[in-house]
Motif scaffolding. Structure first.
Motif, PDB file in Angstrom:
ATOM      1  N   GLU A  72       0.650  -1.140   0.148  1.00 10.32           N
ATOM      2  CA  GLU A  72       0.033  -0.156  -0.123  1.00 10.32           C
ATOM      3  C   GLU A  72       0.836   1.395   0.043  1.00 10.32           C
ATOM      4  O   GLU A  72       0.373   2.339  -0.713  1.00 10.32           O
ATOM      5  N   ALA A  73       1.928   1.346   0.395  1.00 13.51           N
ATOM      6  CA  ALA A  73       2.926   2.357   0.831  1.00 13.51           C
ATOM      7  C   ALA A  73       3.498   2.890  -0.682  1.00 13.51           C
ATOM      8  O   ALA A  73       3.535   3.762  -1.097  1.00 13.51           O
ATOM      9  N   VAL A  74       3.544   1.776  -1.368  1.00 13.99           N
ATOM     10  CA  VAL A  74       4.144   1.807  -2.911  1.00 13.99           C
ATOM     11  C   VAL A  74       2.917   2.331  -3.569  1.00 13.99           C
ATOM     12  O   VAL A  74       3.112   3.223  -4.693  1.00 13.99           O
ATOM     13  N   LYS A  75       1.890   1.801  -3.483  1.00 20.98           N
ATOM     14  CA  LYS A  75       0.730   2.378  -4.359  1.00 20.98           C
ATOM     15  C   LYS A  75       0.501   3.973  -3.861  1.00 20.98           C
ATOM     16  O   LYS A  75       0.138   4.668  -4.887  1.00 20.98           O
ATOM     17  N   ALA A  76       0.731   4.191  -2.666  1.00 18.68           N
ATOM     18  CA  ALA A  76       0.477   5.786  -2.333  1.00 18.68           C
ATOM     19  C   ALA A  76       1.608   6.428  -3.030  1.00 18.68           C
ATOM     20  O   ALA A  76       1.441   7.545  -3.612  1.00 18.68           O
ATOM     21  N   ALA A  77       2.770   5.917  -2.938  1.00 17.04           N
ATOM     22  CA  ALA A  77       3.716   6.893  -3.584  1.00 17.04           C
ATOM     23  C   ALA A  77       3.621   6.890  -5.216  1.00 17.04           C
ATOM     24  O   ALA A  77       3.766   8.125  -5.764  1.00 17.04           O
ATOM     25  N   GLU A  78       3.211   5.915  -5.610  1.00 16.48           N
ATOM     26  CA  GLU A  78       2.856   6.041  -7.363  1.00 16.48           C
ATOM     27  C   GLU A  78       1.672   6.813  -7.522  1.00 16.48           C
ATOM     28  O   GLU A  78       1.848   7.761  -8.484  1.00 16.48           O
ATOM     29  N   PHE A  79       0.656   6.769  -6.669  1.00 17.14           N
ATOM     30  CA  PHE A  79      -0.236   7.730  -6.746  1.00 17.14           C
ATOM     31  C   PHE A  79       0.159   9.341  -6.701  1.00 17.14           C
ATOM     32  O   PHE A  79      -0.297  10.022  -7.714  1.00 17.14           O
ATOM     33  N   VAL A  80       0.878   9.674  -5.750  1.00 15.20           N
ATOM     34  CA  VAL A  80       1.441  10.937  -5.601  1.00 15.20           C
ATOM     35  C   VAL A  80       2.531  11.424  -6.859  1.00 15.20           C
ATOM     36  O   VAL A  80       2.223  12.338  -7.101  1.00 15.20           O
ATOM     37  N   LYS A  81       3.300  10.313  -7.329  1.00 18.74           N
ATOM     38  CA  LYS A  81       4.141  10.677  -8.383  1.00 18.74           C
ATOM     39  C   LYS A  81       3.261  10.983  -9.483  1.00 18.74           C
ATOM     40  O   LYS A  81       3.555  11.867 -10.462  1.00 18.74           O
ATOM     41  N   ASP A  82       2.140  10.136  -9.884  1.00 19.33           N
ATOM     42  CA  ASP A  82       1.269  10.483 -11.082  1.00 19.33           C
ATOM     43  C   ASP A  82       0.626  11.861 -11.072  1.00 19.33           C
ATOM     44  O   ASP A  82       0.540  12.372 -11.858  1.00 19.33           O
ATOM     45  N   LYS A  83       0.226  12.170  -9.939  1.00 16.36           N
ATOM     46  CA  LYS A  83      -0.678  13.642  -9.468  1.00 16.36           C
ATOM     47  C   LYS A  83       0.504  14.469  -9.770  1.00 16.36           C
ATOM     48  O   LYS A  83       0.420  15.736 -10.387  1.00 16.36           O
ATOM     49  N   VAL A  84       1.803  14.648  -9.248  1.00 17.77           N
ATOM     50  CA  VAL A  84       2.773  15.573  -9.438  1.00 17.77           C
ATOM     51  C   VAL A  84       3.062  15.607 -11.032  1.00 17.77           C
ATOM     52  O   VAL A  84       3.249  16.933 -11.472  1.00 17.77           O
ATOM     53  N   ASP A  85       3.259  14.405 -11.656  1.00 14.33           N
ATOM     54  CA  ASP A  85       3.503  14.511 -13.214  1.00 14.33           C
ATOM     55  C   ASP A  85       2.249  15.181 -13.875  1.00 14.33           C
ATOM     56  O   ASP A  85       2.947  15.793 -14.811  1.00 14.33           O
ATOM     57  N   ALA A  86       0.975  14.726 -13.459  1.00 14.63           N
ATOM     58  CA  ALA A  86       0.039  15.447 -14.297  1.00 14.63           C
ATOM     59  C   ALA A  86       0.144  17.098 -14.076  1.00 14.63           C
ATOM     60  O   ALA A  86      -0.049  17.787 -15.191  1.00 14.63           O
ATOM     61  N   LEU A  87       0.571  17.532 -12.787  1.00 12.99           N
ATOM     62  CA  LEU A  87       0.504  18.767 -12.342  1.00 12.99           C
ATOM     63  C   LEU A  87       1.563  19.478 -13.193  1.00 12.99           C
ATOM     64  O   LEU A  87       1.440  20.619 -13.764  1.00 12.99           O
ATOM     65  N   LYS A  88       2.590  18.856 -13.317  1.00 12.68           N
ATOM     66  CA  LYS A  88       3.894  19.324 -13.943  1.00 12.68           C
ATOM     67  C   LYS A  88       3.480  19.643 -15.588  1.00 12.68           C
ATOM     68  O   LYS A  88       3.790  20.547 -16.329  1.00 12.68           O
ATOM     69  N   SER A  89       2.683  18.487 -16.196  1.00 11.39           N
ATOM     70  CA  SER A  89       2.277  18.889 -17.565  1.00 11.39           C
ATOM     71  C   SER A  89       1.195  19.684 -17.892  1.00 11.39           C
ATOM     72  O   SER A  89       1.618  20.534 -18.642  1.00 11.39           O
ATOM     73  N   ASP A  90       0.296  19.880 -16.856  1.00  6.33           N
ATOM     74  CA  ASP A  90      -0.890  21.028 -16.987  1.00  6.33           C
ATOM     75  C   ASP A  90       0.026  22.376 -16.811  1.00  6.33           C
ATOM     76  O   ASP A  90      -0.098  23.105 -17.552  1.00  6.33           O
ATOM     77  N   ILE A  91       1.101  22.618 -16.005  1.00  2.36           N
ATOM     78  CA  ILE A  91       1.749  23.671 -15.935  1.00  2.36           C
ATOM     79  C   ILE A  91       2.831  23.932 -17.153  1.00  2.36           C
ATOM     80  O   ILE A  91       2.534  25.304 -17.620  1.00  2.36           O
ATOM     81  N   ARG A  92       3.247  23.032 -17.715  1.00  2.00           N
ATOM     82  CA  ARG A  92       3.957  23.271 -19.062  1.00  2.00           C
ATOM     83  C   ARG A  92       3.161  23.678 -20.085  1.00  2.00           C
ATOM     84  O   ARG A  92       3.515  24.471 -20.778  1.00  2.00           O
ATOM     85  N   GLU A  93       1.796  22.863 -20.248  1.00  2.00           N
ATOM     86  CA  GLU A  93       1.063  23.345 -21.272  1.00  2.00           C
ATOM     87  C   GLU A  93       0.500  24.498 -21.090  1.00  2.00           C
ATOM     88  O   GLU A  93       0.442  25.332 -22.027  1.00  2.00           O
ATOM     89  N   LYS A  94       0.201  25.203 -20.085  1.00  2.00           N
ATOM     90  CA  LYS A  94      -0.360  26.296 -19.746  1.00  2.00           C
ATOM     91  C   LYS A  94       0.802  27.397 -20.112  1.00  2.00           C
ATOM     92  O   LYS A  94       0.550  28.429 -20.858  1.00  2.00           O
ATOM     93  N   ALA A  95       2.039  27.167 -19.962  1.00  2.00           N
ATOM     94  CA  ALA A  95       3.073  28.013 -19.863  1.00  2.00           C
ATOM     95  C   ALA A  95       3.451  28.111 -21.517  1.00  2.00           C
ATOM     96  O   ALA A  95       3.476  29.201 -22.026  1.00  2.00           O
ATOM     97  N   HIS A  96       3.230  26.815 -22.110  1.00  4.86           N
ATOM     98  CA  HIS A  96       3.372  26.958 -23.603  1.00  4.86           C
ATOM     99  C   HIS A  96       2.427  27.873 -24.417  1.00  4.86           C
ATOM    100  O   HIS A  96       2.555  28.541 -25.492  1.00  4.86           O
ATOM    101  N   HIS A  97       0.896  27.531 -23.714  1.00  6.53           N
ATOM    102  CA  HIS A  97      -0.081  28.467 -24.674  1.00  6.53           C
ATOM    103  C   HIS A  97      -0.026  30.026 -24.190  1.00  6.53           C
ATOM    104  O   HIS A  97      -0.528  30.905 -25.010  1.00  6.53           O
ATOM    105  N   GLU A  98       0.503  30.304 -23.134  1.00  4.97           N
ATOM    106  CA  GLU A  98       0.847  31.812 -22.803  1.00  4.97           C
ATOM    107  C   GLU A  98       1.979  32.339 -23.706  1.00  4.97           C
ATOM    108  O   GLU A  98       2.005  33.575 -23.681  1.00  4.97           O
ATOM    109  N   ARG A  99       2.749  31.763 -24.252  1.00  5.10           N
ATOM    110  CA  ARG A  99       3.702  32.288 -25.222  1.00  5.10           C
ATOM    111  C   ARG A  99       3.280  33.058 -26.359  1.00  5.10           C
ATOM    112  O   ARG A  99       2.472  32.905 -26.977  1.00  5.10           O
TER     113      ARG A  99
END
Length: 99
Positions: A72-99
């Motif tokens: 369960e600890a590994v599952k939680a770590a993977e869940f958090v990593k996935d959420k952080v990766d998705a957030l990074k992707s959203d930020i990059r996409e938003k920054a790209h559209h603002e250019r």
């Protein structure tokens, strides 16, 4: 006792993650180790109960819970990593559209 129940969730996660390109050997190894410990605990608990050894049964119960907690600890770590990766992707996409 159903032996496959401890290992099946680990393999499902392995194939799902590998198929999505998120293969992480460290997480897979930790999940397998946790599942193996959980299975060992189930076996020890069952044998302890069968022979009337309360200490062995209790030790098996503890080992089973510790193994499940590791998975369960590994599952939680993977869940958090996935959420952080998705957030990074959203930020990059938003920054790209603002250019």
């Amino acid at each position: 006792m159903q032996i496959g129940t401890a290992v099946a969730p680990v393999m499902d996660v392995y194939w799902l993650q590998y198929g999505k390109g998120r293969f992480n050997m460290s997480h897979i190894t930790k999940k397998v180790e946790g599942a193996a410990e959980e299975l060992g605990g189930k076996i020890k608990q069952t044998v302890g109960k069968a022979i009337g050894n309360e200490k062995m049964e209790a030790d098996g119960r503890v080992k089973k819970v510790v193994g499940k907690a590791k998975v369960e600890a590994v599952k939680a770590a993977e869940f958090v990593k996935d959420k952080v990766d998705a957030l990074k992707s959203d930020i990059r996409e938003k920054a790209h559209h603002e250019r």
